[in-house]
Design a protein around this motif. Structure first.
Motif, PDB file in Angstrom:
ATOM      1  N   LEU A 152      39.322  30.270  42.859  1.00 29.84           N
ATOM      2  CA  LEU A 152      38.321  29.770  41.921  1.00 29.84           C
ATOM      3  C   LEU A 152      36.927  29.994  42.478  1.00 29.84           C
ATOM      4  CD1 LEU A 152      39.876  26.319  40.876  1.00 29.84           C
ATOM      5  CD2 LEU A 152      39.449  28.254  39.341  1.00 29.84           C
ATOM      6  N   PRO A 153      35.932  30.097  41.603  1.00 29.67           N
ATOM      7  CA  PRO A 153      34.549  30.105  42.086  1.00 29.67           C
ATOM      8  C   PRO A 153      34.139  28.708  42.549  1.00 29.67           C
ATOM      9  CG  PRO A 153      34.605  30.192  39.686  1.00 29.67           C
ATOM     10  CD  PRO A 153      36.032  30.251  40.153  1.00 29.67           C
ATOM     11  N   MET A 154      32.908  28.565  42.947  1.00 26.45           N
ATOM     12  CA  MET A 154      32.406  27.281  43.445  1.00 26.45           C
ATOM     13  C   MET A 154      32.078  26.358  42.273  1.00 26.45           C
ATOM     14  SD  MET A 154      32.438  26.968  46.739  1.00 26.45           S
ATOM     15  CE  MET A 154      31.110  25.847  47.160  1.00 26.45           C
ATOM     16  N   ILE A 155      33.132  25.861  41.657  1.00 23.98           N
ATOM     17  CA  ILE A 155      33.013  24.949  40.525  1.00 23.98           C
ATOM     18  C   ILE A 155      33.765  23.668  40.865  1.00 23.98           C
ATOM     19  CG2 ILE A 155      32.655  26.758  38.804  1.00 23.98           C
ATOM     20  CD1 ILE A 155      35.614  26.626  38.122  1.00 23.98           C
ATOM     21  N   PRO A 156      33.486  22.551  40.185  1.00 25.46           N
ATOM     22  CA  PRO A 156      34.133  21.283  40.540  1.00 25.46           C
ATOM     23  C   PRO A 156      35.655  21.353  40.527  1.00 25.46           C
ATOM     24  CG  PRO A 156      32.271  20.864  39.102  1.00 25.46           C
ATOM     25  CD  PRO A 156      32.434  22.357  39.157  1.00 25.46           C
ATOM     26  N   GLU A 157      36.222  22.151  39.631  1.00 23.24           N
ATOM     27  CA  GLU A 157      37.683  22.239  39.565  1.00 23.24           C
ATOM     28  C   GLU A 157      38.301  22.766  40.856  1.00 23.24           C
ATOM     29  OE1 GLU A 157      36.152  22.142  35.398  1.00 23.24           O
ATOM     30  OE2 GLU A 157      35.597  23.221  37.234  1.00 23.24           O
ATOM     31  N   ALA A 158      37.532  23.487  41.652  1.00 25.37           N
ATOM     32  CA  ALA A 158      38.041  23.947  42.946  1.00 25.37           C
ATOM     33  C   ALA A 158      38.320  22.760  43.864  1.00 25.37           C
ATOM     34  CB  ALA A 158      37.044  24.912  43.583  1.00 25.37           C
ATOM     35  N   VAL A 159      37.363  21.855  43.964  1.00 26.64           N
ATOM     36  CA  VAL A 159      37.536  20.659  44.792  1.00 26.64           C
ATOM     37  C   VAL A 159      38.630  19.771  44.206  1.00 26.64           C
ATOM     38  CG1 VAL A 159      36.408  18.585  45.675  1.00 26.64           C
ATOM     39  CG2 VAL A 159      35.147  20.743  45.574  1.00 26.64           C
ATOM     40  N   TYR A 203      30.475  33.616  37.807  1.00 29.46           N
ATOM     41  CA  TYR A 203      29.112  34.137  37.741  1.00 29.46           C
ATOM     42  C   TYR A 203      28.715  34.689  39.099  1.00 29.46           C
ATOM     43  CZ  TYR A 203      28.445  32.132  33.132  1.00 29.46           C
ATOM     44  OH  TYR A 203      28.544  31.862  31.793  1.00 29.46           O
ATOM     45  N   ARG A 204      28.109  35.862  39.054  1.00 28.94           N
ATOM     46  CA  ARG A 204      27.633  36.477  40.291  1.00 28.94           C
ATOM     47  C   ARG A 204      26.370  37.238  39.973  1.00 28.94           C
ATOM     48  NH1 ARG A 204      28.846  34.249  44.861  1.00 28.94           N
ATOM     49  NH2 ARG A 204      28.332  35.582  46.607  1.00 28.94           N
ATOM     50  N   ARG A 205      25.261  36.757  40.528  1.00 26.87           N
ATOM     51  CA  ARG A 205      23.951  37.372  40.325  1.00 26.87           C
ATOM     52  C   ARG A 205      23.605  37.496  38.842  1.00 26.87           C
ATOM     53  NH1 ARG A 205      25.577  39.670  45.258  1.00 26.87           N
ATOM     54  NH2 ARG A 205      23.966  39.331  46.846  1.00 26.87           N
ATOM     55  N   GLY A 206      23.866  36.415  38.121  1.00 27.66           N
ATOM     56  CA  GLY A 206      23.394  36.314  36.758  1.00 27.66           C
ATOM     57  C   GLY A 206      24.319  36.817  35.685  1.00 27.66           C
ATOM     58  N   THR A 207      25.431  37.427  36.049  1.00 29.25           N
ATOM     59  CA  THR A 207      26.352  37.935  35.038  1.00 29.25           C
ATOM     60  C   THR A 207      27.761  37.438  35.325  1.00 29.25           C
ATOM     61  OG1 THR A 207      26.758  39.961  36.313  1.00 29.25           O
ATOM     62  CG2 THR A 207      24.986  40.026  34.679  1.00 29.25           C
ATOM     63  N   MET A 341      26.756  20.981  45.631  1.00 28.04           N
ATOM     64  CA  MET A 341      27.671  22.124  45.600  1.00 28.04           C
ATOM     65  C   MET A 341      27.064  23.139  44.649  1.00 28.04           C
ATOM     66  SD  MET A 341      31.706  22.076  44.524  1.00 28.04           S
ATOM     67  CE  MET A 341      32.648  23.581  44.335  1.00 28.04           C
ATOM     68  N   TYR A 342      26.791  24.336  45.152  1.00 24.63           N
ATOM     69  CA  TYR A 342      26.104  25.368  44.365  1.00 24.63           C
ATOM     70  C   TYR A 342      27.021  26.557  44.139  1.00 24.63           C
ATOM     71  CZ  TYR A 342      22.770  29.064  43.161  1.00 24.63           C
ATOM     72  OH  TYR A 342      22.128  30.114  42.541  1.00 24.63           O
ATOM     73  N   GLU A 343      27.067  27.028  42.903  1.00 21.60           N
ATOM     74  CA  GLU A 343      27.991  28.091  42.528  1.00 21.60           C
ATOM     75  C   GLU A 343      27.537  29.478  42.948  1.00 21.60           C
ATOM     76  OE1 GLU A 343      30.167  29.600  38.420  1.00 21.60           O
ATOM     77  OE2 GLU A 343      28.141  28.763  38.289  1.00 21.60           O
ATOM     78  N   GLY A 344      26.234  29.736  42.963  1.00 20.59           N
ATOM     79  CA  GLY A 344      25.763  31.113  42.953  1.00 20.59           C
ATOM     80  C   GLY A 344      25.192  31.637  44.249  1.00 20.59           C
TER      81      GLY A 344
END
Length: 669
Positions: A152-159, A203-207, A341-344
């Motif tokens: 998963l990306p760095m989103i709350p569902e990961a934790v 999301y990665r670098r805006g896309t 916690m930051y996603e990007g």
């Protein structure tokens, strides 16, 4: 940085490290900071006098379902059993107990999405969502001991996913979001996972970039996976396989918020985290519950001086790495943290994004990698100067040795000249921080991790296992068991013995491949992996020390150094540098800059460390965790075909480097 099995390293070929760089600056904590510190100097003596008593005290900071009576069983060395006759629930310790103690309204996570969306998740909300996820996993038929792979990306569902697994006694294996389908499949198969949790995209670098499609490719023909749970993050359409794939919001969102956790043995497996090895098969590093959580919580509380009622903590790692496990999820939440916690990425949508977040949330503790610090240096001090960073009171460094120049910049520009810096050394295998200053005790030195924490015992030894003297270098070993130590390699205990314990079996030392040196005061300086040590005409020189000398020059923003095969000297030093500006901006030609850098390294270290070649490049190949991929630079230096670039944050990096070098941007002196 290449991960290597240490039994592949010929110790006699790299017998000792030449002690090159010297640092005399020290920065003592202020009287005010020292007076309120969580851990004081007496902890060292107390832990040394009674190590088991010390760790008993730390373990009792947790809530136990069944109290333990024995602290350590080392009879099966090198596999330890800590607090083995006790039971606890890791998720309960990270969430429920704080709600029951009256802190349900405290924010656990200030989550910031890359596009700008945000969530403030309280402990009460976190408890509800972890309980719902646990009920959903139970409904899928999962039982304690089953394995779950999370990508998963760095989103709350990961934790939430990690904590739900811990709550049920499921063994999770988090796979970094940037890994290829083949890498994911290898981990799924090795763990025999029954469930994979992923998202539609990230999301990665805006896309938005696809993620579910990578999982589908990985799972083609996979025999053990029964279900795939998919979080909707990006909103792009994805293929959903009937009977196998489930949407998170449907499978989890409708579940009850009530769930009663049960206790599990302290030695019950908590997670597997894979690292790469020279054999091509990833190593599944296994960590268990009670000892791991004890050390993760203790080190987080001690090293960062956490005050849960007032601090706002931010670790910039990804949950796909051990730093994210120990210092985003388990240690901080066990200590009732409020964290960001930051996603990007740090420069999306602008180079001040991190500092904007620090200002917005009043971050007080900030823990990032040296590579990111050097990136900030490259962007310029005017970027952080545009934001109010006055809330910061502790700064941390993790992931690789930090060079003194970056350390000083971190202190002066980010910390405004008065914030303690804790440079931490540890590994996936150690589970928690092992060597670091204590911010209220230690007079810190730029670039030095300094000494083992209270309760931890390390030494620097020569190839015969004898402790080296102050001013000398060698191999960093851990000579006594510690609670968060790996319990081995998943499914391959003999390999773990060979990789980590065989070299110094006679002494009973753990060795995972890092070099270090003592300075004249006996403080520890990490030198990186021993395979990143160059043998130049019989002198063993650390790449880190040459890189430190290069970036101490005002013209250099970043540097990476490798040893390339050389007929005369065995190896020759080849340096790749990113300049702070163009040669026109700096007012001299590129050839003159390179000549000046050659002279500068000779002055700072000595003529033996003078690079044979310095190549000016527009960027360096880095993984998304910030580590420089020196093996790829070694390919360039030795004119070989470039190896696998799948784990790079930007897979075009090597193409850009090679194209720039074809344009003549290199000089040999």
């Amino acid at each position: 940085m290449k991960d290597v099995d240490v039994h592949d390293i010929e110790l006699h070929d790299i017998a000792v490290f030449d002690n090159l760089l010297h640092e005399t600056r020290t920065f003592a904590p202020s009287e005010a900071f020292a007076a309120q510190a969580n851990v004081t100097a007496e902890a060292y003596a107390r832990a040394e006098a009674d190590p088991e008593g010390f760790w008993r005290e730390q373990a009792l900071q947790l809530d136990w379902v069944k109290p333990f009576t024995e602290v350590l069983d080392w009879s099966g060395a090198p596999t330890a059993r800590w607090f083995a006759d006790g039971t606890l629930n890791v998720a309960y310790n990270c969430v429920d107990r704080h709600v029951l103690a009256g802190y349900g309204d405290q924010v656990a996570i200030h989550w910031v999405g890359e596009p700008g969306d945000t969530r403030d998740i309280t402990y009460a909300t976190l408890k509800d969502e972890v309980s719902q996820a646990a009920n959903a996993l139970t409904a899928l038929g999962l039982v304690a001991g089953d394995r779950v792979v999370i990508q998963l990306p760095m989103i709350p569902e990961a934790v939430i996913s990690m904590l739900a697994c811990a709550r049920l006694g499921l063994v999770h294996s988090v796979v970094f979001g940037g890994f290829s389908a083949a890498a994911l499949r290898a981990r799924v198969d090795d763990a025999a996972a029954r469930l994979v949790i992923t998202s539609d995209g990230q999301y990665r670098r805006g896309t938005g970039a696809p993620m579910k499609a990578n999982v589908d490719e990985a799972l083609a023909g996979a025999e053990t996976v029964e279900h795939v749970l998919v979080v909707r993050r990006v909103g792009d359409p994805v293929d959903m396989q009937a009977g196998r794939d489930l949407w998170w919001h449907e499978a989890v969102g409708g579940q009850s918020k009530e769930h009663v956790p049960q206790g599990f043995d302290a030695e019950h497996p908590l997670f597997i985290l894979y690292t790469s090895g020279t054999t091509g098969k990833p190593k599944g590093i296994l960590h268990t519950s009670g000892g791991y959580l004890t050390q993760a919580a203790y080190t987080h509380r001690a090293v960062f001086d956490l005050k849960p009622d007032t601090d706002v903590y931010w670790c910039g790692a990804d949950i796909g790495w051990i730093t994210g496990h120990s210092y985003i999820v388990y240690g901080p939440l066990a200590n009732r943290v409020t964290q960001v916690m930051y996603e990007g990425t740090p420069n999306t949508p602008h180079e001040g994004r991190h500092f904007e977040i620090i200002e917005r949330y009043g971050v007080t503790i900030y823990y990032i990698a040296p590579t990111l610090i050097r990136t900030f240096m490259k962007w310029g001090r005017h970027v952080p100067a545009s934001y109010d960073l006055s809330t910061l009171r502790v700064l941390g460094s993790v992931g690789e040795p930090i060079n003194p120049e970056a350390w000083m910049w971190y202190r002066e520009i980010i910390g405004r000249g008065n914030t303690p810096i804790v440079d931490t050394w540890w590994q996936t295998e150690t589970g928690g921080i092992m060597v670091a200053p204590l911010p209220g005790v230690t007079a810190t030195k730029p670039g030095s991790a300094q000494r083992a924490l209270p309760g931890i015992s390390v030494q620097i030894v020569d190839e015969n296992g004898r402790r080296v003297e102050p001013g000398e270098g060698g191999y960093l070993v851990i000579d006594k068991p510690w609670p968060a130590m790996t319990r081995g390699i998943w499914g391959d205990p003999e390999r773990a013995r060979e990789v980590y314990w065989e070299r110094f079996a006679e002494q009973g030392y753990y060795f995972a491949g890092d070099g270090a040196k003592y300075d004249d005061d006996g403080d520890i300086w990490m030198l990186g992996r021993v395979d990143d040590v160059m043998n130049i005409s019989g002198h063993r020189i650390s790449t880190m020390e040459v890189e430190s000398a290069l970036v101490s020059h005002l013209a250099v923003a970043e540097a990476a150094v490798v040893g390339a095969a050389d007929e005369t000297t065995g190896q020759a030093i080849v340096a790749f540098v990113i300049l702070r500006g163009s040669s026109e901006d700096l007012g001299i030609s590129q050839d003159e800059i390179i000549a000046e850098l050659m002279k500068h390294v000779s002055t700072e270290i000595g003529p033996i460390a003078r690079p044979k070649r310095i190549l000016v490049v527009p960027e360096l190949p880095k993984t998304r965790s910030g580590k420089i991929m020196r093996r790829l630079l070694r390919d360039v230096a030795e004119n070989r075909t470039i190896g696998d670039v799948a784990t790079l944050a930007d897979t075009s990096a090597m193409r850009i480097i090679t194209e720039s070098l074809r344009g003549g941007a290199e000089t040999e002196q």
